[in-house]
Each structure stands twice: as C-alpha cells, then as structure tokens.
Design a protein around this motif. Structure first.
Motif, short mmCIF file in Angstrom:
data_model
loop_
_atom_site.label_atom_id
_atom_site.label_comp_id
_atom_site.label_asym_id
_atom_site.label_seq_id
_atom_site.Cartn_x
_atom_site.Cartn_y
_atom_site.Cartn_z
N GLN A 5 0.84 -1.19 0.00
CA GLN A 5 0.00 0.00 0.00
C GLN A 5 0.88 1.24 0.00
OE1 GLN A 5 -3.60 0.35 -0.06
NE2 GLN A 5 -2.78 2.37 -0.63
N GLU A 6 0.76 2.02 -1.06
CA GLU A 6 1.53 3.26 -1.15
C GLU A 6 0.78 4.41 -0.49
OE1 GLU A 6 1.96 1.07 -5.18
OE2 GLU A 6 0.35 1.62 -3.80
N SER A 7 1.55 5.40 -0.06
CA SER A 7 0.98 6.64 0.48
C SER A 7 1.97 7.76 0.25
CB SER A 7 0.66 6.49 1.97
OG SER A 7 1.84 6.23 2.71
N GLY A 8 1.48 9.00 0.38
CA GLY A 8 2.36 10.15 0.29
C GLY A 8 2.30 10.92 -1.01
N GLY A 9 1.50 10.45 -1.96
CA GLY A 9 1.38 11.18 -3.20
C GLY A 9 0.64 12.50 -3.00
N GLY A 10 0.69 13.33 -4.03
CA GLY A 10 -0.01 14.59 -3.96
C GLY A 10 0.49 15.55 -5.00
N VAL A 11 0.23 16.82 -4.76
CA VAL A 11 0.63 17.88 -5.69
C VAL A 11 1.74 18.69 -5.04
CG1 VAL A 11 -0.11 19.89 -7.00
CG2 VAL A 11 -1.70 17.98 -6.64
N VAL A 12 2.79 18.95 -5.79
CA VAL A 12 3.92 19.71 -5.28
C VAL A 12 4.44 20.60 -6.40
CG1 VAL A 12 5.56 17.90 -5.88
CG2 VAL A 12 6.14 19.53 -4.08
N GLN A 13 5.01 21.71 -6.04
CA GLN A 13 5.57 22.63 -7.03
C GLN A 13 6.94 22.14 -7.50
OE1 GLN A 13 5.57 26.63 -5.40
NE2 GLN A 13 3.54 27.02 -6.27
N ALA A 14 7.28 22.51 -8.70
CA ALA A 14 8.58 22.16 -9.24
C ALA A 14 9.69 22.66 -8.30
CB ALA A 14 8.76 22.76 -10.62
N GLY A 15 10.68 21.82 -8.10
CA GLY A 15 11.75 22.15 -7.17
C GLY A 15 11.50 21.66 -5.76
N GLY A 16 10.29 21.24 -5.50
CA GLY A 16 9.94 20.78 -4.16
C GLY A 16 10.28 19.32 -3.93
N SER A 17 9.86 18.83 -2.76
CA SER A 17 10.17 17.47 -2.35
C SER A 17 8.90 16.74 -1.94
CB SER A 17 11.14 17.48 -1.17
OG SER A 17 12.37 18.08 -1.52
N LEU A 18 8.98 15.43 -2.04
CA LEU A 18 7.86 14.58 -1.64
C LEU A 18 8.43 13.24 -1.21
CD1 LEU A 18 4.78 15.22 -1.73
CD2 LEU A 18 4.68 13.89 -3.85
N ARG A 19 7.81 12.65 -0.22
CA ARG A 19 8.26 11.34 0.26
C ARG A 19 7.12 10.35 0.12
NH1 ARG A 19 12.50 9.61 3.39
NH2 ARG A 19 12.21 7.71 4.63
N LEU A 20 7.37 9.30 -0.63
CA LEU A 20 6.40 8.23 -0.79
C LEU A 20 6.76 7.09 0.15
CD1 LEU A 20 6.04 8.05 -4.68
CD2 LEU A 20 4.81 9.50 -3.05
N SER A 21 5.74 6.46 0.69
CA SER A 21 5.95 5.30 1.55
C SER A 21 5.14 4.13 1.04
CB SER A 21 5.53 5.62 2.98
OG SER A 21 6.37 6.60 3.55
N CYS A 22 5.65 2.95 1.32
CA CYS A 22 4.97 1.71 0.92
C CYS A 22 5.00 0.78 2.12
CB CYS A 22 5.68 1.09 -0.27
SG CYS A 22 5.07 -0.55 -0.74
N ALA A 23 3.83 0.38 2.55
CA ALA A 23 3.72 -0.54 3.67
C ALA A 23 3.33 -1.92 3.16
CB ALA A 23 2.67 -0.05 4.66
N ALA A 24 4.09 -2.91 3.56
CA ALA A 24 3.81 -4.29 3.16
C ALA A 24 3.09 -5.02 4.29
CB ALA A 24 5.10 -5.00 2.82
N SER A 25 2.18 -5.88 3.92
CA SER A 25 1.47 -6.69 4.90
C SER A 25 1.30 -8.10 4.35
CB SER A 25 0.11 -6.08 5.23
OG SER A 25 -0.68 -5.97 4.07
N GLY A 26 0.94 -9.01 5.20
CA GLY A 26 0.77 -10.40 4.80
C GLY A 26 1.93 -11.26 5.24
N ARG A 27 3.12 -10.76 5.02
CA ARG A 27 4.34 -11.40 5.49
C ARG A 27 5.47 -10.41 5.39
NH1 ARG A 27 7.79 -12.17 1.44
NH2 ARG A 27 7.12 -12.87 -0.63
N THR A 28 6.60 -10.74 5.96
CA THR A 28 7.75 -9.86 5.86
C THR A 28 8.30 -9.83 4.44
OG1 THR A 28 9.98 -9.43 6.65
CG2 THR A 28 9.33 -11.73 6.51
#
Length: 124
Positions: A5-28
C-alpha cells in the motif's frame, strides 16, 4: 501473499520534495528486492529505483539519480522513496513492487507483487 500500500502522493511545485511510503502486509518482505516504478499516461510502467534486501545496495534510473533516494525499514516492513528537486516530468502514478530476485529488478515482469499506485503531480 504480500499486499503493498503506497501513500504520500499529492501535488507539489517544481523544485519541491515529496516522500512516498509503501507498507507491506501479509508477510515480511525483508528478503525481497523492493522497488518503485512510475507510469506516465499512455505508457508502460518504468523502473525508478530499487533496494536490495541488504539495505545497502540500491539502483536508480538515470532520470532520477541524484534527486531520489530509496530506503527501507525491515522492522516496519516498509520502503520509502524520497524525491527532491522535483520536475514537472516526474508527474506520474508511482507504484511500489516486490521481487524475489535482485537480478530482475529492472523489468516489470520480475515483480510478483504490486501496490495500487499513488498519483504525484508536479506543477510548474
């Protein structure tokens, strides 16, 4: 089975920063190669970055080298993509994926598990 499951997307201005995260479940996923792909409208998903189970070894597409970093946390079963100096051409849907073989990291068919994707829009 692994669910991603990804999260952290969105709208950002050019030159900016964004951090995406991915959480895994079910097993390691500590033994899996974890990666991020992105998909532009009307195109196939493209490799962005991957991280080896060792955590130390990473790989990046030329278009993002020096701007993106990938990391993972085995204890939390997560992987992240830090995106700096964003450009409008980075606008895409970003997908998290898990593979069993590091050698197949660049190819879409090397990945057995995929998240649903998160939209990132970089405005100029």
């Amino acid at each position: 089975q692994v669910q991603l499951q990804e999260s952290g997307g969105g709208v950002v201005q050019a030159g900016g920063s964004l951090r995406l995260s991915c959480a895994a479940s079910g097993r390691t996923v500590s033994g899996n190669t974890m990666a991020w792909f992105r998909q532009f409208p009307g195109q196939e998903r493209q490799f962005v970055a991957a991280i080896h189970p060792s955590v130390i070894v990473t790989d990046f597409a030329d278009s993002v080298k020096g701007r993106f970093t990938i990391s993972r946390n085995h204890a939390k079963n997560t992987v992240s993509l830090q995106k700096n100096s964003l450009k409008p051409e980075d606008t895409a849907v970003y997908y998290c994926a898990a593979a069993s073989d590091w050698k197949k990291r660049l190819a879409r068919d090397g990945y057995a598990y995929w998240g649903q994707g998160t939209q990132v829009t970089v405005s100029s």
